[in-house]
Design an enzyme around this catalytic site. Structure first.
Site, PDB file in Angstrom:
ATOM      1  N   PHE A 126       4.659  12.925   6.072  1.00 18.74           N
ATOM      2  CA  PHE A 126       4.331  11.794   5.205  1.00 18.74           C
ATOM      3  C   PHE A 126       5.624  11.123   4.773  1.00 18.74           C
ATOM      4  O   PHE A 126       6.507  11.771   4.228  1.00 18.74           O
ATOM      5  CB  PHE A 126       3.546  12.223   3.967  1.00 18.74           C
TER       6      PHE A 126
ATOM      7  N   ASP B 102      13.900  13.709   4.976  1.00 19.87           N
ATOM      8  CA  ASP B 102      13.152  13.091   3.883  1.00 19.87           C
ATOM      9  C   ASP B 102      12.976  14.145   2.800  1.00 19.87           C
ATOM     10  O   ASP B 102      12.160  15.045   2.921  1.00 19.87           O
ATOM     11  CB  ASP B 102      11.796  12.596   4.409  1.00 19.87           C
TER      12      ASP B 102
ATOM     13  N   LYS C 241      10.854  10.079  -5.905  1.00 26.50           N
ATOM     14  CA  LYS C 241      10.050  10.921  -6.802  1.00 26.50           C
ATOM     15  C   LYS C 241      10.819  11.414  -8.036  1.00 26.50           C
ATOM     16  O   LYS C 241      11.049  10.627  -8.926  1.00 26.50           O
ATOM     17  CB  LYS C 241       9.418  12.076  -6.010  1.00 26.50           C
TER      18      LYS C 241
HETATM   19  C1  LIG Z   1       5.838  10.528  -1.767  1.00 23.95           C
HETATM   20  C2  LIG Z   1       6.637  10.602  -0.547  1.00 23.95           C
HETATM   21  C3  LIG Z   1       7.132   9.443   0.084  1.00 23.95           C
HETATM   22  C4  LIG Z   1       6.799   8.057  -0.390  1.00 23.95           C
HETATM   23  O1  LIG Z   1       7.325   7.780  -1.646  1.00 23.95           O
HETATM   24  P1  LIG Z   1       6.831   6.471  -2.439  1.00 23.95           P
HETATM   25  O2  LIG Z   1       7.727   6.464  -3.649  1.00 23.95           O
HETATM   26  O3  LIG Z   1       5.396   6.656  -2.755  1.00 23.95           O
HETATM   27  O4  LIG Z   1       7.051   5.310  -1.558  1.00 23.95           O
HETATM   28  C5  LIG Z   1       7.939   9.594   1.193  1.00 23.95           C
HETATM   29  N1  LIG Z   1       8.229  10.802   1.682  1.00 23.95           N
HETATM   30  C6  LIG Z   1       7.764  11.934   1.117  1.00 23.95           C
HETATM   31  C7  LIG Z   1       8.149  13.261   1.699  1.00 23.95           C
HETATM   32  C8  LIG Z   1       6.946  11.880  -0.005  1.00 23.95           C
HETATM   33  O5  LIG Z   1       6.454  12.991  -0.551  1.00 23.95           O
END
Ligand SMILES: *Cc1c(COP(=O)(O)O)cnc(C)c1O
Length: 400
Positions: free
Chosen positions: A134, A219, A248
């Site tokens: 994700f 990520d 986050k």
């Molecule tokens: C939540 C999340 C995103 C997206 O972040 P947003 O601030 O909602 O755009 C990207 N990568 C990972 C691993 C996430 O958990």
């Protein structure tokens, strides 16, 4: 305002793109939140992993208060004191490089994609990503995300992304072509169901990236800022990425994202190539600096290691007791409990007993309490889960 009125205004005027739980939250402090009826909840998924220090951490609220009276926002065409200071903090805790600030995880990933595309241009542009990953909801992020459900209805997808299975090194070797410029992965898949990268796999990926001159993007939007007991999850693996993305919990609840690039490649994005109006505002930087300060001064990495191992000990005890638990996975304060059945009921029963958790991939309960969590709060959450699971098996939920 009346509970019904709050809900009605939402449905009348807000784009309904979220699955909602009928709960109006009014106030939070640490591991607790209170709803509009004054009921108290134990929050083991605060702000979808955003409130990593718990709700309204004193250092964060104080920093926001102080900074908001001095200067909230300036154009990125001027300097302000805190952006460089925060970037230095991020680098001090990660690897020699530079930071681009933005406002969310998707934007941080977008910046990473643009950076490697610029580096690879014109011959290399393909980015390999992982199934069940994700990476956010913008068009490039859903193209990167290895889950059909986020893509359906939004085709054509942005080209240039290739999906391969997780923890499968041979698949990565096969997927690399002369067009490949980068591979992007989460060290622990969050939305994908708390799936942890194997140590052997990650070090092989790192080595292959070096051999083939491919950039490794991690990520760490969900795993970053102490969640796994180290400031960034990759530090548990003894490797370093070329690019890391954060968001986050970076701002302790305040929106801020970051793309961190290794020194040798960071200057690729020269004036005019990339920008975002709000990125790295004084207010956002003040909040994120308070988060770093809290983690260091309050020794929260240490607390995360200790309470994290306690959480896993307790979850594994639950697993022995309840056959419905198939597997317990994760690291430190990032825990997934895979069930033999759908998790929606369990989520709802926990909610009734005033415990907030999350359920992802249909059958994985996700627990990510804030780094300030105490053992007795873990005990309480485990007790509630225990009761809920016991009640479920009594009511004869058929186990597959
Ligand atoms: C939540 C999340 C995103 C997206 O972040 P947003 O601030 O909602 O755009 C990207 N990568 C990972 C691993 C996430 O958990």
């Amino acid at each position: 305002m009346d509970f019904r009125k709050i809900i009605r205004l939402y449905y009348d005027y807000v784009v309904p793109c979220y699955t909602k739980t009928p709960l109006v939250l009014e106030r939070g402090r640490g591991t607790r939140v209170w709803d509009s009826h004054g009921d108290e909840y134990l929050d083991f998924f605060p702000g979808w992993a955003v409130s990593g220090l718990g709700h309204c951490h004193k250092r964060v609220t104080e920093a926001i208060k102080r900074q908001s009276e001095q200067l909230i926002h300036v154009s990125n065409n001027y300097y302000h004191e805190l952006q460089g200071v925060l970037a230095e903090q991020v680098i001090r805790h990660s690897f020699p490089g530079k930071v681009f600030f933005c406002n969310s995880g998707a934007e941080a990933n977008e910046a990473a994609f643009k950076l490697v595309r610029k580096l690879g241009n014109p011959s290399r542009h393909e980015i390999i990503t992982i199934e069940r990953s994700f990476h956010g909801r913008t068009l490039s992020a859903i193209a990167a995300t290895g889950q059909k459900k986020y893509q359906e209805g939004f085709e054509p997808l942005m080209p240039g992304f290739v999906n391969i299975p997780f923890n499968d090194f041979a698949a990565l070797e096969r997927a690399i072509t002369p067009r490949t410029v980068a591979i992007m992965l989460e060290p622990i898949q969050g939305e994908g169901g708390i799936r942890v990268a194997d140590a052997q796999y990650l070090s092989s990926v790192r080595r292959l990236c070096n051999d083939k001159k491919i950039y490794l993007i991690l990520d760490e939007v969900q795993t970053g800022m102490g969640r796994t007991g180290r400031m960034f999850c990759y530090k548990n693996y003894g490797i370093e990425p070329d690019i890391m993305t954060l968001a986050k919990s970076l701002g302790g609840g305040f929106p801020i994202g970051a793309m961190v690039a290794r020194k040798e490649i960071a200057d690729t994005l020269q004036p005019g190539t990339h920008a975002t109006t709000f990125g790295g505002s004084p207010l956002a930087c003040a909040a994120a600096l308070a988060v770093f300060e809290a983690i260091e001064k309050e020794k929260l990495l240490n607390n995360t290691v200790i309470t994290g191992s306690y959480l896993f000990k307790k979850l594994n005890e639950l697993k022995k007791k309840h056959r419905v638990i198939k597997e317990v996975r994760g690291m430190a304060l990032m825990a997934g409990v895979e069930l033999e059945v759908e998790g929606k009921n369990i989520y709802e029963e926990c909610l009734k007993r005033k415990l907030l958790i999350n359920c992802t991939q249909g059958n994985v309960l996700r627990l990510m309490p804030p780094l300030v969590v105490k053992e007795k709060e873990i005990d309480r959450a485990i007790q509630i889960l225990d009761e809920v699971l016991a009640a479920q098996s009594e009511s004869g939920l058929n186990i597959k």
